[in-house]
Scaffold this active site. Sequence first.
Site, short mmCIF file in Angstrom:
data_model
loop_
_atom_site.label_atom_id
_atom_site.label_comp_id
_atom_site.label_asym_id
_atom_site.label_seq_id
_atom_site.Cartn_x
_atom_site.Cartn_y
_atom_site.Cartn_z
N HIS A 123 -1.41 -9.84 -16.38
CA HIS A 123 -0.90 -10.30 -15.43
C HIS A 123 -0.57 -11.76 -15.42
O HIS A 123 -1.29 -12.55 -15.92
CB HIS A 123 -1.59 -10.00 -14.15
CG HIS A 123 -1.09 -10.33 -12.85
ND1 HIS A 123 -0.73 -11.68 -12.32
CD2 HIS A 123 -0.40 -9.42 -11.78
CE1 HIS A 123 -0.08 -11.40 -11.04
NE2 HIS A 123 0.00 -10.11 -10.90
N ASP A 195 -10.61 -11.03 -14.99
CA ASP A 195 -9.74 -10.94 -13.83
C ASP A 195 -9.94 -9.52 -13.23
O ASP A 195 -9.63 -8.61 -13.95
CB ASP A 195 -8.05 -11.00 -14.44
CG ASP A 195 -6.99 -10.59 -13.31
OD1 ASP A 195 -7.60 -10.23 -12.36
OD2 ASP A 195 -5.97 -10.82 -13.68
N GLN A 198 -7.72 -5.86 -10.01
CA GLN A 198 -7.40 -4.52 -9.77
C GLN A 198 -8.81 -3.71 -10.29
O GLN A 198 -9.03 -2.73 -9.75
CB GLN A 198 -6.50 -3.98 -10.82
CG GLN A 198 -5.03 -4.55 -10.90
CD GLN A 198 -4.60 -4.37 -9.43
OE1 GLN A 198 -4.89 -3.46 -8.72
NE2 GLN A 198 -3.46 -5.05 -8.93
N LYS A 221 -6.81 -7.28 -1.98
CA LYS A 221 -6.59 -6.37 -2.70
C LYS A 221 -7.87 -5.43 -2.55
O LYS A 221 -8.21 -4.16 -2.98
CB LYS A 221 -6.60 -6.51 -4.28
CG LYS A 221 -5.28 -7.07 -4.58
CD LYS A 221 -4.99 -7.15 -6.07
CE LYS A 221 -3.79 -8.43 -6.52
NZ LYS A 221 -2.60 -7.87 -6.21
N CYS A 363 4.75 -8.50 -12.44
CA CYS A 363 4.34 -10.10 -12.71
C CYS A 363 3.50 -9.83 -14.34
O CYS A 363 2.62 -10.42 -14.37
CB CYS A 363 3.26 -10.62 -11.72
SG CYS A 363 4.20 -10.97 -10.08
N1 PLP Z 1 -4.38 -10.38 -11.69
C1 PLP Z 1 -4.01 -8.94 -11.67
C2 PLP Z 1 -4.52 -8.14 -12.50
C3 PLP Z 1 -3.26 -8.67 -10.39
O1 PLP Z 1 -2.86 -7.28 -10.39
C4 PLP Z 1 -2.79 -9.44 -9.51
C5 PLP Z 1 -1.68 -9.18 -8.55
O2 PLP Z 1 -1.42 -8.21 -8.40
C6 PLP Z 1 -3.15 -10.92 -9.64
C7 PLP Z 1 -3.99 -11.19 -10.81
C8 PLP Z 1 -2.88 -11.74 -8.62
O3 PLP Z 1 -3.46 -11.47 -7.75
P1 PLP Z 1 -3.16 -12.64 -6.32
O4 PLP Z 1 -1.78 -12.32 -6.29
O5 PLP Z 1 -3.94 -11.83 -5.29
O6 PLP Z 1 -3.52 -13.90 -6.49
#
Ligand code: PLP
Length: 437
Positions: A123, A195, A198, A221, A363
């Site tokens: 991401h 990270d 998810q 999330k 993204c």
């Molecule tokens: N990392 C992953 C794997 C994601 O799916 C997302 C958001 O969809 C993010 C980071 C970024 O999360 P946030 O928008 O809550 O900062």
Amino acid sequence: MTAFADQSCAALATVSGCDLAVPLVQGGTATYANFDYAASAPALRQVTDRVAELLPYYASVHRGAGYASRVSTDCYENSRKTVARFLNAADDQCVVFTRNTTDSLNLLASCVPGDTVVLDTEHHANFLPWTRNGRRVVRAADTIEETIQRIVAELCAKPAALLAITGASNVTGELLPIERLAWIAHQCGTRILVDAAQLAPHRRIDLQGTGIDYLACSGHKLYAPFGAGVLVGRRDWLDAAEPYLAGGGAVRQVTATEADWAPAPQRHEAGSPNVLGAAALAAACDALAALDETTVTEHELYLAHRLRYGLKTVPGVKFLRIWRDSTDAVGIVAFTVDGFEPGQVAAYLSAEHGIGVRDGRFCAHPLLAKLGVDGALRASIGLGTTAADVDRLIDAVSSLVEHGAKWNYGRTEGHWNPVPETRPFGGDAAGAAPCVL
Ligand code: PLP
């Protein structure tokens, strides 16, 4: 018709909005079928209850002697402990409250004393921040095994401070073997960041058990959409780095010319903290911890399997997958439908069926380019998803392919929308449904 139509599988937890009636473009309403948990999950009942309970006591944190201030401060610091316990953090790992995963990763990027190795499947939030020091991108292979060998080669070729890796792909839900990667990183003198944006909503994470040094995730999330996220990790880098934000709460002593910065976590939490967000996140951690992990995993695997199995029978549906040898994934199904743009399908599902999915490039532009598509649909499953929701989605996609849409759709400002749009949006629409905190 769908494959398992007579089996029922109820939701595992009560989430807000689970019986939301949404307007349809052709008139009437449908109960909202939410397949967008991976973007932002609705609040768990325990979370909204906790926030409602705390609201009367809402006051400054670390800044007041009044009773409500003391309650708020206690609640904020206890939330830190709850998150640490939920993730089985080690004593030398601290919990920094942030706004979300993006914020957490940017914070860590400002603390890393060296290069960071990342995959090109990440991401953007776990890809773009690392350019600050020295980002080294490893191209993922089409198997996990080969991808791991490439990571090993990169870490052996030149020392790296950090391996930043996602626990579960936000596009396909596929999982990487985190414990093994942590072991490999440590053999090379490298720390590992996961990270978990998810992963955390779907699987229990044991920081000590897996050897994860740093973890980032988002409350919104994790069924706690009140504006808080966390960075959890080893405190030495956090203590040595410049404060993420300069301001009140992050210092021990300030003179006209100098500042004596506090250690982490306060060092990186300047400004008035988001106590309701922290409390919501902690309440979600407690609620998730109380659920049986096997039941949650099986529930999601069953629904994801049901969805894939049903969509497979629809002509022209193709699934996205990163690794040929992956054997495990969280409840995310990404697909395309031949002859239809993803945005068109998403608009149709919403307008004619009251079904919410995500479309686009998620993204993760480098990953989508690698998979050879410039957009897809993503259906993500959560604790409130039922088999009936899954069947509605399959039937709606099937009906689109077989009979076409019943309404017209066009692109306005880059997005597909029904033409004409008949549904009310904005404050008036939200006000029509009772909102109970
Ligand atoms: N990392 C992953 C794997 C994601 O799916 C997302 C958001 O969809 C993010 C980071 C970024 O999360 P946030 O928008 O809550 O900062």
